[in-house]
Design an enzyme around this catalytic site. Structure first.
Site, PDB file in Angstrom:
ATOM      1  N   TYR A 120       0.915  -1.114  -0.125  1.00 66.79           N
ATOM      2  CA  TYR A 120       0.112   0.022   0.193  1.00 66.79           C
ATOM      3  C   TYR A 120       1.141   1.152   0.080  1.00 66.79           C
ATOM      4  O   TYR A 120       1.928   1.369   0.593  1.00 66.79           O
ATOM      5  CB  TYR A 120      -0.995   0.120   1.328  1.00 66.79           C
ATOM      6  CG  TYR A 120      -1.693   1.412   1.294  1.00 66.79           C
ATOM      7  CD1 TYR A 120      -2.853   1.392   0.759  1.00 66.79           C
ATOM      8  CD2 TYR A 120      -1.012   2.489   1.943  1.00 66.79           C
ATOM      9  CE1 TYR A 120      -3.706   2.498   0.728  1.00 66.79           C
ATOM     10  CE2 TYR A 120      -1.786   3.776   1.964  1.00 66.79           C
ATOM     11  CZ  TYR A 120      -3.133   3.650   1.292  1.00 66.79           C
ATOM     12  OH  TYR A 120      -3.751   4.869   1.437  1.00 66.79           O
ATOM     13  N   GLU A 125      -2.709   7.955  -4.313  1.00 58.53           N
ATOM     14  CA  GLU A 125      -2.872   6.476  -3.813  1.00 58.53           C
ATOM     15  C   GLU A 125      -2.651   5.284  -4.525  1.00 58.53           C
ATOM     16  O   GLU A 125      -3.044   5.514  -5.728  1.00 58.53           O
ATOM     17  CB  GLU A 125      -4.373   6.411  -2.946  1.00 58.53           C
ATOM     18  CG  GLU A 125      -4.134   4.993  -2.198  1.00 58.53           C
ATOM     19  CD  GLU A 125      -5.680   4.872  -1.438  1.00 58.53           C
ATOM     20  OE1 GLU A 125      -6.447   4.620  -2.383  1.00 58.53           O
ATOM     21  OE2 GLU A 125      -5.862   4.859  -0.359  1.00 58.53           O
TER      22      GLU A 125
END
Ligand code: ADP
Ligand code: MG
Length: 398
Positions: A109, A197
């Site tokens: 992530y 992101e």
């Protein structure tokens, strides 16, 4: 402003971030054609909507043949995709991205956000990619790496290397990771983003670091200096109420309640929503009509608030400093006459020219409920709304 995954990937790839090869399609035929152009024998078809969580919601499909691509697209196009980020109404699918399927070894992530307490860009990373960051922070908080970027010098190589090591990357992958981190940071700061992101950033079986997903949001107030980004806006993905407001220069956020709010000043608008809740009601929107609101602007605000069918009562709360209460009152009267409203309207005015404003409201002969304090206004609007509900009157004439 949000953009699509394929747009974010194109931007990031121009900043040196590696992404799988892919192509955009507007129809099933085009998607199959794109897959043939890309080559290979495994593709991922991805619904392009402004929301994450598409995989779990059936918006990301693995396909092994052109026919499967056609079928997957046939199912996606024109449908509303409901993910945990879209709300129950979902978001329409009008574009799909066809991408070569990549053999995944590891998922990471990676996020770049604004950290309000340090007033800096913060990098948030975790070795637990593929899960949403909210779940990672609940289930595996120890896996999260945080690093704050010093704006005067930008993201330094040593700092990027440190992040790579903390994520447990093999030495041979570190340089690619540094390039990825620096590319994301440069895109973030050069383009006035508010969020980047990548979830997941993957390590492939053949040792490549690839952004498999990409999300970017931009600061609306800086869009004027990035016309190439402003052009990427896709109104089909926006709440139509908010699109209309943005086109009219009004600051509006749609909510789920029934009490429409017309307020000047963002702080007062927040306080108004709080007070409505305190009085037992639910606000239908946040709306800041700005400092120098002319009668036309007030009338525009009414139309906007009423475009939400859930609105069953309206509270106008104006504290006039730069503004003038008589102007606002004229706007209210003009709007009510024009729209022929059949729902309770409470107006609370305070500040410059308040007496003139009250006179205009009183003289209009319209059934406007007046209030002097905010608490009183909130109680009256909630009271009037409940009263109408129990009487079962028709709520809307327009
Ligand atoms: P979302 O976050 O909206 O669910 P993603 O783009 O992250 O969408 O895709 C969901 C999952 O699909 C990813 O976590 C990954 O496992 C898989 N996936 C996406 N793109 C590819 C690709 N090109 N090759 C292989 N797997 C992929
Ligand atoms: Mg994702």
């Amino acid at each position: 402003m949000d953009i699509h995954e394929y747009q974010a990937k194109e931007i990031l790839s121009n900043f040196g971030v590696d992404v799988p090869s892919g192509a955009l399609a507007y129809s099933p035929e085009q998607a199959a054609y794109r897959a043939r152009e890309l080559g290979g024998d495994k593709w991922i078809v991805k619904a392009q909507v402004h929301a994450g969580g598409r995989g779990k919601a059936g918006g990301v499909k693995l396909c092994n043949t052109e026919n499967e691509i056609y079928q997957a697209c046939d199912d996606l196009f024109g449908r509303k995709l409901v993910t945990h980020q879209t709300g129950p109404e979902g978001k329409g699918i009008y574009r799909v991205y066809v991408e070569s399927a990549v053999p995944i070894d590891r998922e990471i992530y990676l996020g770049f956000v604004l950290d309000r307490s340090s007033q800096r860009v913060m990098i948030v990373a975790s070795s637990e990619g593929g899960m949403e960051i909210e779940d990672i922070s609940a289930d595996r908080p120890d896996s999260i790496v945080r690093s704050i970027v010093e704006p005067a010098v930008g993201l330094q190589e040593f700092q990027a290397r440190e992040i790579a090591f903390q994520l447990g990357l093999e030495p041979k992958l570190v340089q690619q990771m540094v390039r990825t981190l620096q590319g994301c940071y440069a895109a973030f700061s050069d383009l006035d983003a508010t969020m980047v992101e990548i979830n997941p950033l993957v390590i492939t079986g053949d040792d490549r670091v690839l952004a498999l997903d990409a999300k970017m949001s931009f600061d609306d107030n800086a869009l004027f200096r990035h016309p190439q980004i402003a052009e990427l806006r896709d109104k089909s993905q926006e709440d139509p109420r908010e699109s209309r407001a943005a086109d009219r220069g009004l600051s509006y956020v749609g909510l789920d309640g029934n009490i429409g709010c017309i307020v000047n000043g963002a702080g007062l608008a927040m306080a108004t929503m709080d007070t409505i809740k305190l009085a037992g009601g639910e606000p239908a929107n946040f709306l800041d009509i700005g400092g120098g609101a002319s009668p036309e602007r007030v009338a525009k605000a009414f139309r906007l608030v009423l475009s939400d069918n859930n609105v069953q009562a309206i509270l106008v709360n104006i504290f006039a400093g730069i503004n003038r209460c008589d102007w606002v009152a004229e706007g209210v009267v003009q709007a009510l006459k024009e729209l022929d409203l059949d729902l309770p309207v409470v107006v609370r005015l305070a500040g410059t020219n308040v007496e003139e404003g009250q006179k205009i409201l009183a003289k209009s002969g319209l059934p406007i409920i007046r209030a002097t304090t905010l608490m009183e206004a909130a109680e009256r609007v909630v009271g009037a709304w409940k009263n109408d509900l129990t009487q079962g009157t028709k709520m809307r004439a327009v």
